[in-house]
Write an enzyme that holds these catalytic residues in place. Structure first.
Site, short mmCIF file in Angstrom:
data_model
loop_
_atom_site.label_atom_id
_atom_site.label_comp_id
_atom_site.label_asym_id
_atom_site.label_seq_id
_atom_site.Cartn_x
_atom_site.Cartn_y
_atom_site.Cartn_z
N GLU A 1 0.81 -1.22 0.00
CA GLU A 1 0.00 0.00 0.00
C GLU A 1 0.85 1.28 0.00
OE1 GLU A 1 -2.88 -0.17 3.16
OE2 GLU A 1 -3.74 -2.04 2.47
N GLU B 1 -5.15 -8.66 1.20
CA GLU B 1 -5.78 -8.21 2.45
C GLU B 1 -7.26 -7.99 2.20
OE1 GLU B 1 -4.26 -4.79 4.60
OE2 GLU B 1 -2.20 -5.43 4.24
O1 IFM Z 1 -4.10 -2.54 9.30
C1 IFM Z 1 -4.07 -2.14 7.98
C2 IFM Z 1 -2.89 -2.74 7.25
O2 IFM Z 1 -1.70 -2.43 7.87
C3 IFM Z 1 -2.84 -2.21 5.85
N1 IFM Z 1 -4.09 -2.37 5.17
C4 IFM Z 1 -5.29 -1.95 5.86
C5 IFM Z 1 -5.32 -2.53 7.25
C6 IFM Z 1 -6.61 -2.09 7.98
O3 IFM Z 1 -6.63 -0.70 8.08
#
Ligand code: IFM
Length: 441
Positions: free
Chosen positions: A165, A353
């Site tokens: 990200e 994710e």
């Molecule tokens: O906790 C975060 C993670 O570190 C990166 N993606 C989003 C998650 C939830 O906010």
């Protein structure tokens, strides 16, 4: 609900990140990261929470891997802490590196495939003192760090991700000021975008050189964006701008070798000869992090500071949708839309994710969330999209950045006072999904 079944070989996993679970921030030679420093800023993190003791994964790693095994996880996505491996961004620290060496061995011993992410936001603070991601040199320091990790683990780790990200690192960290390093400088954010992408390109080159059998890529947080009123020119323009800043500014350089012309005009002058060739070297997969979609309007007043550089007037009017504990709208259909849109990028996709914050151990709302989103992946696969795996965020309750420990994303509940782990209802549900390679009647 109808039955969803996944293709043979579909990978079921869970994800975490170093700073969010490890704790032990001052041991074995680890230096400060930007998040350690940011946590010391008054009011920056809810309740004054810090990375310590976290979920104490640094000490409880073997128990945590045993938990993964008990859930039947096939793969575990984790990140390596740069400030453990090369403290202050300087010399190699064998003691710090040995933690990941042991983690990988423990995973392999249990038959769990390691998916290693090199950068999940914990830049050594010393490098931030020298300009951080706004400084081109940081990308070269990242390449050195990548060399160190790849040289150590090339014989055992096949799956490598350069960055997690980069949108958050660049825009929340350098423009919005709500993530470390807490800067509110749009020019620095623009520079951070390019230097993070350059780090990705240099990192890919190091991975290719050191890990001939690597399956390597990058993970982006991507959001389908639509205008409130498709017939309203400013709403349509707002959607274009947010899509540009959130999605295209990272996808286009990797897949097309150029930045989009319609956002961040300052980017072009940062590019040096050879940069775009490095950044667009082929990846083996795209990691997709999906939490929500956006519907936007172009009728707001400019707000500063803002992470939306050049689109500070855009608003995100609420819709009538359920909300997670983070206040995020739940729309699983957005995940199908996103995956279908990404199909023409021509590489396998992994949802690296997806998850939600909800309180409690009897977390039926998380089961509903995961059920909907995993079905949405099934729908994309039915439409011919090459999605090869799913990593739930997150294995454990953890440090949710500026929210500290207040928001719980884990399949496994962590009592942060005792470090007691308890499998939530969602963990039991997910274990059955994995065992059956699908779910439903
Ligand atoms: O906790 C975060 C993670 O570190 C990166 N993606 C989003 C998650 C939830 O906010």
């Amino acid at each position: 609900m109808s039955r969803v079944t996944f293709p043979a070989g579909f990978v079921w996993g869970a994800a975490t990140a170093a700073f969010q679970i490890e704790g032990s921030t001052t041991v074995d030679g680890r230096s400060d990261s930007i998040w350690d420093a940011f946590c010391r800023v008054d009011g920056a993190v809810r309740n004054g929470d810090t990375g310590d003791p976290g979920a104490d994964h640094y000490n409880l790693m073997a128990d945590d891997v045993a938990l993964m095994k008990s859930m039947g996880l096939q793969a575990y996505r984790f990140s390596v802490a740069w400030p453990r491996v090369r403290p202050d961004g300087g010399a190699v620290n064998p003691l710090g590196l040995s933690f990941y060496d042991r983690l990988v061995d423990t995973l392999l011993d249990k038959g769990i495939t390691p998916w290693l992410t090199l950068y999940h936001w914990d830049l050594p603070q010393k490098l931030e003192d020298m300009g951080g991601w706004a400084n081109r040199d940081t990308a070269y320091r990242f390449a050195e760090y990548t060399n160190t990790v790849t040289e150590c683990l090339a014989d055992r780790v096949v799956h490598w991700t350069t960055l997690n990200e980069p949108w958050c690192s660049a825009f929340l960290g350098y423009a919005g000021g709500i993530h470390a390093p807490g800067r509110t400088d749009p020019e620095a954010a623009t520079a951070a975008v390019h230097h993070l992408m350059l780090a990705h390109g240099l990192g890919m080159r190091a991975i290719r050189e050191n890990v001939p059998r690597a399956v390597a890529g990058v993970t982006l947080n991507l959001f389908p964006v639509a205008p409130v009123d498709p017939a309203d020119e400013s709403d349509v323009d707002a959607a274009r701008a947010i899509d540009g800043l959130q999605n295209r500014v990272f996808l286009d350089p990797v897949f097309d070798g150029s930045y989009p012309a319609d956002v961040l005009p300052g980017l072009a002058e940062l590019v040096q000869p050879g940069d775009m060739e490095l950044i667009s070297a082929p990846v083996d997969f795209l990691g997709v992090n999906y939490y929500r979609d956006y519907v936007v309007s172009g009728h707001g007043e400019p707000r500063l500071p803002s992470e939306w550089v050049g689109a500070e007037h855009v608003t995100f009017p609420p819709r009538d949708l359920p909300l997670t504990d983070s206040g995020w709208e739940v729309n699983s259909d957005g995940l199908t839309t996103l995956l279908v849109d990404l199909a023409d990028r021509g590489v396998p996709l992994y949802v690296t994710e997806n998850g939600a914050a909800y309180p409690g151990i009897e977390d039926d709302d998380r089961v509903t969330f995961l059920d909907g989103h995993i079905r949405a992946i099934g729908a994309a696969i039915d439409r011919g999209v090459d999605v090869r795996g799913y990593f739930c965020w997150s294995l454990l309750d953890n440090f949710e950045w500026a929210e500290g420990y207040a928001k719980r994303f884990g399949l496994v509940h962590v009592d942060f006072a005792t470090q007691q782990r308890t499998l939530k209802r969602s963990a039991h549900w997910y274990a059955r999904v994995i065992a059956d390679n699908g779910f439903g009647e």
